[in-house]
Write a protein that holds these residues in place. Structure first.
Motif, PDB file in Angstrom:
ATOM      1  N   PRO A 160       6.291   7.817  -8.568  1.00  0.00           N
ATOM      2  CA  PRO A 160       8.054   8.058  -8.549  1.00  0.00           C
ATOM      3  C   PRO A 160       8.954   8.180  -6.982  1.00  0.00           C
ATOM      4  O   PRO A 160       9.599   7.457  -7.394  1.00  0.00           O
ATOM      5  CB  PRO A 160       7.674   9.695  -8.317  1.00  0.00           C
ATOM      6  CG  PRO A 160       6.025  10.300  -8.949  1.00  0.00           C
ATOM      7  CD  PRO A 160       5.201   9.018  -8.781  1.00  0.00           C
ATOM      8  N   ARG A 161       8.107   7.569  -6.258  1.00  0.00           N
ATOM      9  CA  ARG A 161       8.105   6.957  -5.186  1.00  0.00           C
ATOM     10  C   ARG A 161       8.178   5.669  -4.923  1.00  0.00           C
ATOM     11  O   ARG A 161       8.371   5.216  -3.485  1.00  0.00           O
ATOM     12  CB  ARG A 161       7.985   8.186  -3.720  1.00  0.00           C
ATOM     13  CG  ARG A 161       8.342   9.287  -3.650  1.00  0.00           C
ATOM     14  CD  ARG A 161       7.351  10.400  -2.659  1.00  0.00           C
ATOM     15  NE  ARG A 161       7.888  11.557  -2.728  1.00  0.00           N
ATOM     16  CZ  ARG A 161       7.189  12.851  -3.159  1.00  0.00           C
ATOM     17  NH1 ARG A 161       5.927  12.308  -4.032  1.00  0.00           N
ATOM     18  NH2 ARG A 161       7.409  13.744  -3.325  1.00  0.00           N
ATOM     19  N   PHE A 162       7.207   4.807  -5.581  1.00  0.00           N
ATOM     20  CA  PHE A 162       7.446   3.493  -5.304  1.00  0.00           C
ATOM     21  C   PHE A 162       8.491   2.964  -5.539  1.00  0.00           C
ATOM     22  O   PHE A 162       8.461   2.138  -3.502  1.00  0.00           O
ATOM     23  CB  PHE A 162       7.165   2.913  -7.034  1.00  0.00           C
ATOM     24  CG  PHE A 162       6.890   1.663  -7.074  1.00  0.00           C
ATOM     25  CD1 PHE A 162       5.407   1.077  -6.429  1.00  0.00           C
ATOM     26  CD2 PHE A 162       7.445   0.502  -6.851  1.00  0.00           C
ATOM     27  CE1 PHE A 162       5.014  -0.265  -6.572  1.00  0.00           C
ATOM     28  CE2 PHE A 162       7.150  -0.492  -6.930  1.00  0.00           C
ATOM     29  CZ  PHE A 162       6.107  -1.205  -6.808  1.00  0.00           C
ATOM     30  N   PHE A 163      10.124   2.716  -6.189  1.00  0.00           N
ATOM     31  CA  PHE A 163      11.368   2.513  -5.839  1.00  0.00           C
ATOM     32  C   PHE A 163      11.118   2.806  -3.978  1.00  0.00           C
ATOM     33  O   PHE A 163      12.131   1.689  -3.312  1.00  0.00           O
ATOM     34  CB  PHE A 163      12.102   2.509  -6.485  1.00  0.00           C
ATOM     35  CG  PHE A 163      11.611   1.195  -7.947  1.00  0.00           C
ATOM     36  CD1 PHE A 163      10.939   0.372  -7.780  1.00  0.00           C
ATOM     37  CD2 PHE A 163      11.787   2.349  -8.564  1.00  0.00           C
ATOM     38  CE1 PHE A 163      11.496  -0.516  -8.778  1.00  0.00           C
ATOM     39  CE2 PHE A 163      11.310   2.087  -9.796  1.00  0.00           C
ATOM     40  CZ  PHE A 163      10.985   0.690  -9.607  1.00  0.00           C
ATOM     41  N   GLN A 164      11.506   3.520  -3.648  1.00  0.00           N
ATOM     42  CA  GLN A 164      11.680   4.408  -2.392  1.00  0.00           C
ATOM     43  C   GLN A 164      11.178   3.500  -1.031  1.00  0.00           C
ATOM     44  O   GLN A 164      11.249   3.246  -0.371  1.00  0.00           O
ATOM     45  CB  GLN A 164      12.381   5.769  -2.057  1.00  0.00           C
ATOM     46  CG  GLN A 164      10.675   6.834  -2.163  1.00  0.00           C
ATOM     47  CD  GLN A 164      10.835   7.785  -2.450  1.00  0.00           C
ATOM     48  OE1 GLN A 164      11.844   8.521  -4.004  1.00  0.00           O
ATOM     49  NE2 GLN A 164      10.909   9.013  -2.412  1.00  0.00           N
ATOM     50  N   ILE A 165       9.625   3.295  -1.309  1.00  0.00           N
ATOM     51  CA  ILE A 165       8.988   3.281  -0.574  1.00  0.00           C
ATOM     52  C   ILE A 165       8.865   2.026  -0.195  1.00  0.00           C
ATOM     53  O   ILE A 165       8.887   0.985   0.888  1.00  0.00           O
ATOM     54  CB  ILE A 165       7.051   2.730  -0.992  1.00  0.00           C
ATOM     55  CG1 ILE A 165       7.031   4.555  -0.581  1.00  0.00           C
ATOM     56  CG2 ILE A 165       6.607   3.044   0.378  1.00  0.00           C
ATOM     57  CD1 ILE A 165       7.140   5.385   0.403  1.00  0.00           C
ATOM     58  N   LYS A 166       9.625   0.854  -1.755  1.00  0.00           N
ATOM     59  CA  LYS A 166       9.539  -0.523  -1.850  1.00  0.00           C
ATOM     60  C   LYS A 166      10.350  -1.169  -0.654  1.00  0.00           C
ATOM     61  O   LYS A 166      11.187  -1.586  -0.286  1.00  0.00           O
ATOM     62  CB  LYS A 166       9.622  -0.884  -2.979  1.00  0.00           C
ATOM     63  CG  LYS A 166       9.850  -2.302  -3.142  1.00  0.00           C
ATOM     64  CD  LYS A 166      10.121  -2.949  -4.434  1.00  0.00           C
ATOM     65  CE  LYS A 166      10.362  -4.312  -4.854  1.00  0.00           C
ATOM     66  NZ  LYS A 166      10.162  -4.874  -6.352  1.00  0.00           N
ATOM     67  N   ILE A 167      11.800   0.083  -0.915  1.00  0.00           N
ATOM     68  CA  ILE A 167      12.748  -0.297  -0.086  1.00  0.00           C
ATOM     69  C   ILE A 167      12.726  -0.275   1.828  1.00  0.00           C
ATOM     70  O   ILE A 167      12.833  -0.838   2.102  1.00  0.00           O
ATOM     71  CB  ILE A 167      13.666   1.327  -0.431  1.00  0.00           C
ATOM     72  CG1 ILE A 167      14.925   0.465  -2.335  1.00  0.00           C
ATOM     73  CG2 ILE A 167      15.484   1.009   0.669  1.00  0.00           C
ATOM     74  CD1 ILE A 167      15.621   2.155  -2.876  1.00  0.00           C
TER      75      ILE A 167
END
Length: 733
Positions: free
Chosen positions: A655-662
């Motif tokens: 679920p937090r993949f994209f926010q960590i990628k950001i």
């Protein structure tokens, strides 16, 4: 019909059916002789030894010693009268003296051959002279002592040369622990081996205490190791609990209060602590006897294993009421300290099978750093600090004392509602049956805390102080209550007292670490570096050793005080030792990582969280946290790429993949801008984007748009799209 007795059945596999039976008798005799010969021959065969202490310690095999080697020349003993018995003398027409093997409080100790039992060697030791009635009573209780860990008593004999006569005991053909210690390179045992030996003799002491007597003279000389056995020898000092008159013991080992208060279980506990210290430390010698324990600043072993130091201090406290109350209580803490020593020194973890606490109920501080990135989802800022209300539910709970008269009632009340349980326990306290229970009034405190009546719990504890103030459970619940009331100094004092009483338990160490961190937050030092790098490495590194610390630095930091530097030191130290010993207590791993990040030790923080097991439900959170750690503080291309590789190993359905990628892409862009670089040194991409300012801006814009699709509120969704538009490079088509 009468039962038949034991009979012999003829068996000779080499005889014919028609052979004369008398020849079979000769065969039988030869078979017996061969069996005896084999038994004696195999006694000298060296074996592998055995594991003790629930498989944590391997004790070596110690072969039998030649009895003649045990004899000493009494003429070499200065200032001691010559033996009354000489080689060749026969005592009671049965025991032929071979020589002397030692000198004790009752004179010379003799080795003799028992003429009535072929090949049996015995030890003759003088007994204290007393009137015939008392002598007979003493002989009766000594003869009744039968335990596999205690030398056997064969006989009592009167002899005019010894006023009290002699006690005839089993000869144990092996070296004493003192002899074993003295041939070691440093003349001390490793602490785990010493604890293993002590654990082996504790059942014998517990047996004596259960019979109403105490050993009185425990010391390395009186513990014999032979083959695969560990035995107590020399029962000459055994006396009743509270006995008076002449109480024998050894200076440097005997408890100081014996001369004024008499022997007790506490005085035997004292000798255990002194014996363990003598086996593991080079104690100072004062007037021919061992002196006081060195402090941790002076002794590297104690500095490395502070829980071991606490255990020795608790055993040998000058006040007998401040020692372990029983052998069972001491044994439990020895197991805990042993687990910690092996984890810290060798990196080996063992299950906590003897803990007085339940497993950790939940966790604290495991999600804070990752939760900060949730602001990208909903626009709500989040705090990255632990709270007392978060810590308390995560702490382990004391297990119910099954020997308490109220234990059964408490076990039943655990399934009821807190309000109902509270009322039941209050009523029980007024009954005569439960008047002496400690668990029931403490159960009331527990119920009040569960209901949120923290102030009432503190008042209740104040009323219990006169009766239960020295009980570690009272101190624990007092600490929990003060922690919830945010009286951190008082909570720290209570948990420190629990740790003094229970040095082998991890629960008070975790509580102490959390309180130190909470106090740092209150002082505003949660994210400020406070320690020298060498102190941080010795304290927080999972391979670190406090013995490597400069003595002056250790002395400055070790005592509990309010200074932020000391609070950071203790928070880091306790988090580290709990994590190294208990791989399932992940709160300590995240706590250690926070302390290390505050000291700018990114690599050590990452290493701490990398030890979270893949089987743990917190493993994913640990992975995400390490990614954010790598892009915190001073940025470098290497750390940014490592963070990206770690994220690529995580499934995109996280679920937090994209926010960590950001977060990683933003850190990479900030790194290039801060260094005034257009591109990274390596041409390799970061994720699927070129590691250039333009490539990262494109990647950041695309990922922000993907994140916007998952935003729960329209306003925040539009904000993310606006951010994507601002960061996207300018294009002309």
């Amino acid at each position: 019909m009468a039962e038949t007795g034991t009979e012999a059945v003829r068996f000779d596999p080499f005889a014919d059916e028609d052979d004369d039976f008398s020849l079979g008798l000769d065969t039988s005799r030869r078979a017996r002789e061969e069996a005896i010969s084999t038994f004696r021959r195999n006694r000298t065969v060296r074996r592998l030894g055995r594991t003790v202490a629930d498989g944590m310690v391997h004790l070596p095999f110690v072969g039998l010693t030649n009895p003649k080697a045990a004899l000493i020349n009494p003429n070499e003993a200065k200032g001691i009268p010559a033996p009354k018995l000489q080689e060749g003398d026969v005592v009671a027409g049965q025991y032929e003296i071979l020589g002397v093997i030692a000198h004790g409080g009752m004179g010379w100790i003799y080795l003799a051959n028992d003429r009535n039992v072929s090949g049996r060697l015995v030890v003759l030791k003088g007994m204290q002279g007393m009137d015939s009635g008392a002598a007979e009573a003493e002989r009766e209780f000594l003869a009744d002592i039968t335990h596999p860990g205690i030398v056997k008593i064969y006989n009592f004999i009167d002899d005019p040369r010894q006023p009290g006569g002699f006690i005839v005991m089993e000869y144990v053909g092996g070296p004493s622990l003192r002899s074993r210690r003295n041939v070691l390179p440093d003349k001390v045992f490793p602490p785990d081996i010493a604890i293993g030996y002590i654990l082996e003799i504790l059942p014998a002491l517990e047996y004596l205490h259960s019979r109403g007597v105490v050993y009185n003279d425990l010391k390395p000389d009186n513990i014999i190791v032979t083959e695969e056995q560990v035995k107590l020898i020399d029962l000459g000092a055994v006396s009743g609990i509270g006995a008076f008159g002449y109480i024998y013991g050894t200076r440097g080992f005997q408890a100081p209060e014996v001369a004024t208060e008499g022997p007790s279980v506490a005085s035997d506990i004292y000798t255990v602590g002194r014996t363990l210290a003598a086996l593991t430390l080079n104690l100072p010698v004062v007037d021919g006897a061992y002196g006081d324990l060195p402090n941790a600043s002076q002794e590297p072993l104690l500095r490395h294993h502070l829980s071991f130091y606490r255990l020795l201090q608790h055993c040998t406290n000058p006040d007998p009421t401040q020692r372990f109350r029983s052998v069972a209580e001491l044994r439990t803490q020895l197991f805990g300290v042993l687990r910690e020593i092996l984890a810290v020194r060798d990196g080996k973890q063992f299950p906590a099978q003897h803990s007085l606490f339940s497993p950790q109920r939940s966790t604290f501080g495991t999600k804070h750093q990752v939760f900060r990135t949730d602001q990208l989802i909903d626009g709500i800022a989040r705090m990255v600090q632990i709270t007392a209300s978060e810590v308390v539910p995560a702490l382990a709970s004391p297990l119910i004392d099954r020997d308490d008269v109220g234990a059964a009632m408490l076990s039943g009340s655990s399934y009821t509602e807190p309000q109902e349980a509270l009322e039941t326990l209050r009523q029980a306290m007024h009954t005569e049956e439960y008047a002496h229970s400690a668990e029931i009034p403490l159960g009331v405190v527990r119920a009040l805390l569960d209901l949120g009546y923290t102030g009432d719990a503190r008042s209740w504890l104040a009323d219990l102080q006169p009766r239960l103030g020295e009980d570690w459970r009272f101190q624990w619940y007092s600490g929990v209550t003060d922690l919830l009331l945010e009286d951190y100094p008082a909570a720290q004092d209570h948990f420190n007292r629990v740790l003094d009483i229970l040095p082998g338990e991890s629960a008070p160490k975790l509580a102490m670490a959390a309180i130190a961190e909470l106090r740092l937050q209150n002082y505003g030092f949660a994210h400020k570096s406070l320690l020298d790098p060498e102190v941080t490495h010795a304290t927080g590194d999972l391979e670190g050793n406090l013995a490597d610390l400069d003595t002056a630095a250790f002395q400055r930091l070790v005592n509990l005080h309010d200074e932020p530097e000391r609070l950071r030191f203790h928070a880091m130290r306790f988090y580290a030792v709990v994590w190294r010993t208990n791989p399932t207590t992940v709160s300590s791993a995240f706590g250690l990582a926070r302390m290390l990040m505050a000291e700018n030790q990114v690599e050590m923080a990452v290493a701490a969280l990398d030890r979270v097991s893949q089987a743990s439900r917190h493993h994913r959170m640990a992975q995400l946290t390490t990614i954010l750690q790598l892009i915190s503080g001073r940025l470098s291309e290497s750390r940014i790429r490592r963070a990206a590789r770690r994220l690529e190993e995580i499934p995109t359905n996280e679920p937090r993949f994209f926010q960590i990628k950001i977060a990683v892409l933003s850190a990479a862009l900030n790194f290039l801008r801060g260094a005034d670089l257009r591109a990274a040194a390596s041409p390799n991409e970061l994720f699927e984007y070129p590691f250039t300012q333009r490539g990262l801006r494109i990647g950041l814009a695309e990922t922000l748009r993907l994140q916007a699709r998952m935003a729960p509120f329209p306003r925040h969704r539009y904000s993310l799209v606006d951010m994507a538009n601002q960061v996207r490079p300018v294009t002309w088509f």
